[in-house]
Design a protein around this motif. Sequence first.
Motif, PDB file in Angstrom:
ATOM      1  N   ALA A 108       0.762  -1.411   0.216  1.00  0.00           N
ATOM      2  CA  ALA A 108       0.329   0.114   0.109  1.00  0.00           C
ATOM      3  C   ALA A 108       0.894   1.599  -0.267  1.00  0.00           C
ATOM      4  CB  ALA A 108      -0.851  -0.633   0.875  1.00  0.00           C
ATOM      5  N   GLU A 109       1.796   1.289   0.700  1.00  0.00           N
ATOM      6  CA  GLU A 109       2.733   2.370   0.955  1.00  0.00           C
ATOM      7  C   GLU A 109       3.405   2.756  -0.652  1.00  0.00           C
ATOM      8  OE1 GLU A 109       3.327   0.013   2.796  1.00  0.00           O
ATOM      9  OE2 GLU A 109       2.684   0.621   4.503  1.00  0.00           O
ATOM     10  N   GLN A 110       3.217   1.937  -2.125  1.00  0.00           N
ATOM     11  CA  GLN A 110       3.608   2.003  -2.479  1.00  0.00           C
ATOM     12  C   GLN A 110       2.450   3.166  -3.603  1.00  0.00           C
ATOM     13  OE1 GLN A 110       5.442  -1.748  -3.213  1.00  0.00           O
ATOM     14  NE2 GLN A 110       7.021  -1.095  -4.242  1.00  0.00           N
ATOM     15  N   ARG A 111       1.633   3.102  -3.473  1.00  0.00           N
ATOM     16  CA  ARG A 111       0.563   4.005  -4.109  1.00  0.00           C
ATOM     17  C   ARG A 111       0.346   5.352  -2.989  1.00  0.00           C
ATOM     18  NH1 ARG A 111      -2.630  -0.577  -2.196  1.00  0.00           N
ATOM     19  NH2 ARG A 111      -4.140   0.727  -1.449  1.00  0.00           N
ATOM     20  N   ALA A 112       1.375   5.586  -2.095  1.00  0.00           N
ATOM     21  CA  ALA A 112       0.945   6.508  -1.629  1.00  0.00           C
ATOM     22  C   ALA A 112       0.912   7.091  -2.605  1.00  0.00           C
ATOM     23  CB  ALA A 112       1.721   6.295  -0.118  1.00  0.00           C
ATOM     24  N   TRP A 114       1.975  12.730  -1.772  1.00  0.00           N
ATOM     25  CA  TRP A 114       2.260  12.974  -1.049  1.00  0.00           C
ATOM     26  C   TRP A 114       1.248  14.608  -1.749  1.00  0.00           C
ATOM     27  CZ3 TRP A 114       4.592  13.453   3.371  1.00  0.00           C
ATOM     28  CH2 TRP A 114       5.858  14.368   4.062  1.00  0.00           C
ATOM     29  N   ALA A 115       1.120  14.769  -0.236  1.00  0.00           N
ATOM     30  CA  ALA A 115      -0.083  16.417   0.014  1.00  0.00           C
ATOM     31  C   ALA A 115       0.445  16.582   1.088  1.00  0.00           C
ATOM     32  CB  ALA A 115      -1.069  16.114  -0.509  1.00  0.00           C
ATOM     33  N   GLN A 116       1.268  17.652   1.673  1.00  0.00           N
ATOM     34  CA  GLN A 116       1.381  17.406   3.388  1.00  0.00           C
ATOM     35  C   GLN A 116       1.637  16.057   3.966  1.00  0.00           C
ATOM     36  OE1 GLN A 116       1.803  21.049   3.568  1.00  0.00           O
ATOM     37  NE2 GLN A 116       1.741  20.726   0.878  1.00  0.00           N
ATOM     38  N   ASP A 117       1.377  14.797   3.758  1.00  0.00           N
ATOM     39  CA  ASP A 117       1.895  13.922   4.865  1.00  0.00           C
ATOM     40  C   ASP A 117       1.250  13.381   3.542  1.00  0.00           C
ATOM     41  OD1 ASP A 117      -0.944  13.715   4.078  1.00  0.00           O
ATOM     42  OD2 ASP A 117      -0.749  13.268   6.551  1.00  0.00           O
ATOM     43  N   TRP A 118       2.568  11.704   3.557  1.00  0.00           N
ATOM     44  CA  TRP A 118       1.625  10.800   2.988  1.00  0.00           C
ATOM     45  C   TRP A 118       0.256   9.743   3.394  1.00  0.00           C
ATOM     46  CZ3 TRP A 118       5.053   9.752  -1.052  1.00  0.00           C
ATOM     47  CH2 TRP A 118       6.041  10.618  -0.797  1.00  0.00           C
ATOM     48  N   HIS A 119      -0.499   9.683   1.914  1.00  0.00           N
ATOM     49  CA  HIS A 119      -1.761   9.584   2.116  1.00  0.00           C
ATOM     50  C   HIS A 119      -2.398   8.798   1.096  1.00  0.00           C
ATOM     51  CE1 HIS A 119      -2.610  12.698  -0.168  1.00  0.00           C
ATOM     52  NE2 HIS A 119      -4.573  12.853  -0.727  1.00  0.00           N
ATOM     53  N   LEU A 120      -2.945   7.356   0.489  1.00  0.00           N
ATOM     54  CA  LEU A 120      -3.558   6.871   0.067  1.00  0.00           C
ATOM     55  C   LEU A 120      -5.042   7.516  -0.688  1.00  0.00           C
ATOM     56  CD1 LEU A 120      -3.002   3.220   1.830  1.00  0.00           C
ATOM     57  CD2 LEU A 120      -1.550   4.290  -0.047  1.00  0.00           C
ATOM     58  N   GLU A 121      -5.143   7.154  -1.729  1.00  0.00           N
ATOM     59  CA  GLU A 121      -6.102   7.449  -2.362  1.00  0.00           C
ATOM     60  C   GLU A 121      -6.958   6.435  -3.145  1.00  0.00           C
ATOM     61  OE1 GLU A 121      -4.673  10.717  -4.960  1.00  0.00           O
ATOM     62  OE2 GLU A 121      -5.490  11.565  -3.490  1.00  0.00           O
ATOM     63  N   PRO A 122      -8.083   6.774  -3.300  1.00  0.00           N
ATOM     64  CA  PRO A 122      -8.984   5.434  -4.163  1.00  0.00           C
ATOM     65  C   PRO A 122      -8.764   5.742  -5.211  1.00  0.00           C
ATOM     66  CG  PRO A 122     -10.708   6.560  -3.099  1.00  0.00           C
ATOM     67  CD  PRO A 122      -9.738   7.275  -2.943  1.00  0.00           C
ATOM     68  N   GLY A 123      -9.018   4.535  -6.043  1.00  0.00           N
ATOM     69  CA  GLY A 123      -9.088   5.095  -7.487  1.00  0.00           C
ATOM     70  C   GLY A 123      -8.768   4.212  -8.517  1.00  0.00           C
ATOM     71  N   THR A 124      -8.241   3.927  -9.923  1.00  0.00           N
ATOM     72  CA  THR A 124      -8.228   3.181 -10.448  1.00  0.00           C
ATOM     73  C   THR A 124      -6.169   3.689 -10.508  1.00  0.00           C
ATOM     74  OG1 THR A 124     -10.093   2.859 -11.635  1.00  0.00           O
ATOM     75  CG2 THR A 124      -8.365   2.150 -12.696  1.00  0.00           C
ATOM     76  N   PHE A 125      -5.924   2.065 -11.066  1.00  0.00           N
ATOM     77  CA  PHE A 125      -4.188   2.007 -10.939  1.00  0.00           C
ATOM     78  C   PHE A 125      -4.197   1.193 -12.479  1.00  0.00           C
ATOM     79  CE2 PHE A 125      -5.584   3.593  -6.703  1.00  0.00           C
ATOM     80  CZ  PHE A 125      -4.089   4.513  -6.834  1.00  0.00           C
ATOM     81  N   THR A 126      -3.098   1.508 -13.100  1.00  0.00           N
ATOM     82  CA  THR A 126      -2.538   0.915 -14.014  1.00  0.00           C
ATOM     83  C   THR A 126      -1.088   0.081 -13.534  1.00  0.00           C
ATOM     84  OG1 THR A 126      -3.448   2.167 -15.887  1.00  0.00           O
ATOM     85  CG2 THR A 126      -1.831   0.665 -16.371  1.00  0.00           C
ATOM     86  N   ARG A 156      -7.715   8.312   3.010  1.00  0.00           N
ATOM     87  CA  ARG A 156      -7.245   7.993   4.411  1.00  0.00           C
ATOM     88  C   ARG A 156      -5.027   8.614   4.457  1.00  0.00           C
ATOM     89  NH1 ARG A 156      -8.744   2.935   6.126  1.00  0.00           N
ATOM     90  NH2 ARG A 156     -10.385   3.787   4.558  1.00  0.00           N
ATOM     91  N   PRO A 157      -4.988   8.983   5.647  1.00  0.00           N
ATOM     92  CA  PRO A 157      -3.303   9.184   5.652  1.00  0.00           C
ATOM     93  C   PRO A 157      -2.942   7.211   5.893  1.00  0.00           C
ATOM     94  CG  PRO A 157      -4.603  10.514   6.917  1.00  0.00           C
ATOM     95  CD  PRO A 157      -5.289   9.609   7.305  1.00  0.00           C
ATOM     96  N   LEU A 158      -1.630   7.775   5.028  1.00  0.00           N
ATOM     97  CA  LEU A 158      -0.552   6.158   5.487  1.00  0.00           C
ATOM     98  C   LEU A 158      -0.648   5.737   6.194  1.00  0.00           C
ATOM     99  CD1 LEU A 158       0.476   4.009   3.697  1.00  0.00           C
ATOM    100  CD2 LEU A 158       2.630   6.061   3.475  1.00  0.00           C
ATOM    101  N   HIS A 159      -0.191   6.830   7.369  1.00  0.00           N
ATOM    102  CA  HIS A 159      -0.350   6.074   8.730  1.00  0.00           C
ATOM    103  C   HIS A 159      -1.334   4.862   9.927  1.00  0.00           C
ATOM    104  CE1 HIS A 159      -1.377  10.145  10.233  1.00  0.00           C
ATOM    105  NE2 HIS A 159      -1.842   9.628  11.343  1.00  0.00           N
ATOM    106  N   VAL A 160      -2.414   5.743   8.555  1.00  0.00           N
ATOM    107  CA  VAL A 160      -3.681   4.967   9.684  1.00  0.00           C
ATOM    108  C   VAL A 160      -3.733   3.608   9.237  1.00  0.00           C
ATOM    109  CG1 VAL A 160      -6.011   5.360   9.692  1.00  0.00           C
ATOM    110  CG2 VAL A 160      -5.080   7.506   9.094  1.00  0.00           C
TER     111      VAL A 160
END
Length: 161
Positions: A108-112, A114-126, A156-160
């Motif tokens: 999951a960390e590889q999808r994070a 940066w926007a003032q901190d590392w966070h994960l977002e939903p969506g489509t990836f290739t 959500r923030p990555l640390h969560v």
Amino acid sequence: MENYTMAGRTYRYYGQEAPLYPFGYGLSYTTFRYRDLVLNPPVLPMCANLSVSVVLENTGQRDGEEVVQLYLRWEQSSVPVPRWQLVAFRRVAVPAGQETKLSFQVVAEQRAVWAQDWHLEPGTFTLFAGGQQPAQQTRVPSEVLSTRFTVTGTARPLHVC
């Protein structure tokens, strides 16, 4: 330095301009074929890891080594991201006429982003798998497979996780 943006400063953000010698650049004395790129699961929760497998076949007449590369592309992100990002690679020796199935884990960390901190977002990836970067022009035949997966949930923030 006041401008920390990477746009125009590294090959990952150059837009359509390709680097002269991209990652994995080189020649081989044999040829390889990629097939059966499988993602598990193809739809995953926000904090989950993605399992990836791909089959690499040496179709040439000589034993050879290939650097198998996995790249990730965000289809839509709330912040600027690279065109694609290297998330895994492995050098593999394959005897002539043989094949091997490789397994990778994209955490999951590889999808994070940066926007003032590392966070994960939903969506489509290739996800791309092959012996070179996506859309790279080469003098020898090489291929890059691709497939999409979806991340569900709320950002959500990555640390969560």
